[in-house]
Design a protein around this motif. Sequence first.
Motif, short mmCIF file in Angstrom:
data_model
loop_
_atom_site.label_atom_id
_atom_site.label_comp_id
_atom_site.label_asym_id
_atom_site.label_seq_id
_atom_site.Cartn_x
_atom_site.Cartn_y
_atom_site.Cartn_z
N ALA A 1 32.93 25.19 26.46
CA ALA A 1 33.56 25.64 27.70
C ALA A 1 33.96 27.11 27.62
CB ALA A 1 34.78 24.78 28.02
N CYS A 2 34.28 27.59 26.43
CA CYS A 2 34.69 28.99 26.27
C CYS A 2 33.54 29.97 26.46
CB CYS A 2 35.35 29.18 24.91
SG CYS A 2 36.80 28.12 24.65
N GLU A 3 32.32 29.46 26.53
CA GLU A 3 31.15 30.30 26.76
C GLU A 3 30.64 30.19 28.19
OE1 GLU A 3 28.33 29.21 23.78
OE2 GLU A 3 29.54 29.99 22.13
N TRP A 4 31.31 29.42 29.02
CA TRP A 4 30.89 29.28 30.41
C TRP A 4 31.14 30.59 31.16
CZ3 TRP A 4 33.73 24.03 31.72
CH2 TRP A 4 33.05 22.98 31.11
N VAL A 5 30.35 30.80 32.21
CA VAL A 5 30.52 31.98 33.06
C VAL A 5 31.93 31.99 33.66
CG1 VAL A 5 29.74 33.13 35.17
CG2 VAL A 5 28.07 32.03 33.67
N GLY A 6 32.64 33.09 33.48
CA GLY A 6 33.94 33.27 34.10
C GLY A 6 35.11 32.63 33.38
N VAL A 7 34.89 32.04 32.21
CA VAL A 7 35.95 31.33 31.51
C VAL A 7 36.41 32.11 30.28
CG1 VAL A 7 36.50 29.25 30.16
CG2 VAL A 7 35.21 29.06 32.29
N THR A 8 37.72 32.17 30.10
CA THR A 8 38.32 32.72 28.89
C THR A 8 39.23 31.67 28.28
OG1 THR A 8 38.32 34.96 29.83
CG2 THR A 8 39.74 34.58 27.94
N LEU B 1 41.67 26.07 24.28
CA LEU B 1 42.13 25.67 25.60
C LEU B 1 41.79 26.73 26.64
CD1 LEU B 1 45.66 24.27 24.64
CD2 LEU B 1 43.66 22.94 25.28
N VAL B 2 41.42 26.30 27.83
CA VAL B 2 41.01 27.23 28.88
C VAL B 2 42.21 27.97 29.44
CG1 VAL B 2 39.98 27.41 31.18
CG2 VAL B 2 38.97 25.87 29.48
N TRP B 3 42.13 29.29 29.45
CA TRP B 3 43.18 30.13 29.99
C TRP B 3 42.86 30.63 31.40
CZ3 TRP B 3 44.66 34.00 25.50
CH2 TRP B 3 45.62 33.38 24.68
N THR B 4 41.63 31.10 31.62
CA THR B 4 41.29 31.70 32.90
C THR B 4 39.95 31.18 33.43
OG1 THR B 4 39.95 33.60 32.20
CG2 THR B 4 42.34 33.82 31.99
N VAL B 5 39.88 31.08 34.75
CA VAL B 5 38.61 30.85 35.45
C VAL B 5 38.51 31.94 36.51
CG1 VAL B 5 37.29 29.32 36.94
CG2 VAL B 5 38.58 28.36 35.02
N VAL B 6 37.59 32.88 36.31
CA VAL B 6 37.43 34.02 37.21
C VAL B 6 35.98 34.01 37.71
CG1 VAL B 6 37.55 36.52 37.46
CG2 VAL B 6 39.17 35.33 35.96
N LEU B 7 35.80 33.61 38.97
CA LEU B 7 34.47 33.51 39.58
C LEU B 7 34.51 34.30 40.89
CD1 LEU B 7 33.88 29.68 39.00
CD2 LEU B 7 32.91 31.58 37.66
N VAL C 1 45.13 31.56 35.00
CA VAL C 1 44.57 32.42 36.04
C VAL C 1 43.41 31.72 36.72
CG1 VAL C 1 43.36 34.60 36.48
CG2 VAL C 1 45.23 34.53 34.82
N LEU C 2 43.45 31.66 38.06
CA LEU C 2 42.34 31.13 38.85
C LEU C 2 42.01 32.16 39.94
CD1 LEU C 2 40.33 28.90 39.56
CD2 LEU C 2 42.12 27.83 40.97
N LYS C 3 40.84 32.78 39.83
CA LYS C 3 40.42 33.80 40.78
C LYS C 3 39.06 33.44 41.35
CE LYS C 3 42.91 37.80 38.89
NZ LYS C 3 42.79 39.23 38.51
N LEU C 4 39.01 33.25 42.67
CA LEU C 4 37.77 32.90 43.37
C LEU C 4 37.51 33.90 44.49
CD1 LEU C 4 38.37 29.04 43.59
CD2 LEU C 4 37.03 30.28 41.88
N LYS C 5 37.90 35.11 44.30
CA LYS C 5 37.86 36.15 45.32
C LYS C 5 36.44 36.49 45.78
CE LYS C 5 39.52 40.94 45.90
NZ LYS C 5 40.27 42.03 45.22
N ASN C 6 36.31 36.81 47.07
CA ASN C 6 35.07 37.34 47.64
C ASN C 6 33.89 36.41 47.45
OD1 ASN C 6 36.45 39.60 48.54
ND2 ASN C 6 35.82 40.89 46.82
N ASN C 7 34.04 35.19 47.92
CA ASN C 7 32.95 34.23 48.00
C ASN C 7 32.85 33.74 49.43
OD1 ASN C 7 31.78 33.80 45.17
ND2 ASN C 7 33.97 33.63 44.76
N ASN C 8 32.24 32.59 49.64
CA ASN C 8 32.12 32.01 50.98
C ASN C 8 32.67 30.59 51.00
OD1 ASN C 8 30.61 34.22 52.32
ND2 ASN C 8 29.03 33.71 50.81
N LEU C 9 33.75 30.38 50.28
CA LEU C 9 34.33 29.04 50.18
C LEU C 9 34.93 28.63 51.52
CD1 LEU C 9 36.00 29.33 46.67
CD2 LEU C 9 33.71 28.53 47.26
#
Length: 292
Positions: free
Chosen positions: A59-66, A73-79, A101-109
Amino acid sequence: MGRIPNPAYLLLVISILLFSPTSNSEEQEGVKKSLIRFVQKLSGGNKAISKRWNMTSDACEWVGVTCDPETGLVWTVVLEGLNLSGTLDAASACKAESLLVLKLKNNNLTGSIPSGIGNCHSLIMLDLSGNRFTGSVPDTVANMTTLLQLEISDNRLTGEVPDLSRLMLLRNFLAQENRLHGSVPVMNFDSLQGFNVSDNRFQGRIPDGAGKFGADSFLGNPELCGAPLRDACSDDAGEPAAAVARPAGPIDPPTVDVSGGVEVQGNGILMLLLWCCFFPSCLAGFCFFVGM
């Protein structure tokens, strides 16, 4: 570089990092499954992301994950800005109890901001701006007492914003360019550093304390009145707007600039060093937070 205005926030973040629940491998697998469900529901416009978020990869190698480098343990999800076009599955995201941290800025959700977002008890930053969310801001946001930053601007949100006065640590609230109405939300304006509710449908008098922000923070709400706007309220009887009172109590000690722009007030540096003498692992978390 970020700016940390008070040692209390350092201690908050360090406490979250140090005392967030540890997980065994079975629990971590459960969190991975939940996060995969989360990303599958919002990755409609970017299948490459959902393919890379899978149970066979770290999971620590997933796109947007720190992750926490020691525990995983997952600290951030930035997509941000990834052409995502699904919905927000907050219940699944909040299964990661260590999420800061959860950032989903500038998408089309689309869809609403679910009430389950209030179960993300460790979040310090939530950024949902620049999407197409509809409906109201859920009341459960008022329970997210660890939040330092809340951004919901540039959406299609309607309804009244709940009372946010319990969010005593909140430093930035950005909600411009929506269709929100009712009174300007109640919050701890003395502690806010960034605030914007412009281009909405708010009504009535701008609350005491909010006048410390410029008119740009309120423009585009034709039925708002009072300082710092030029429009007097109907019950002012021609009296000039009262000056914003300075907060009572002790004045914060002067800031000290360290590490190229990170500001810690008063004895914050000493407090941090003392904490890190006893808990050396806090330095990694602190450096991560400052880097945000």
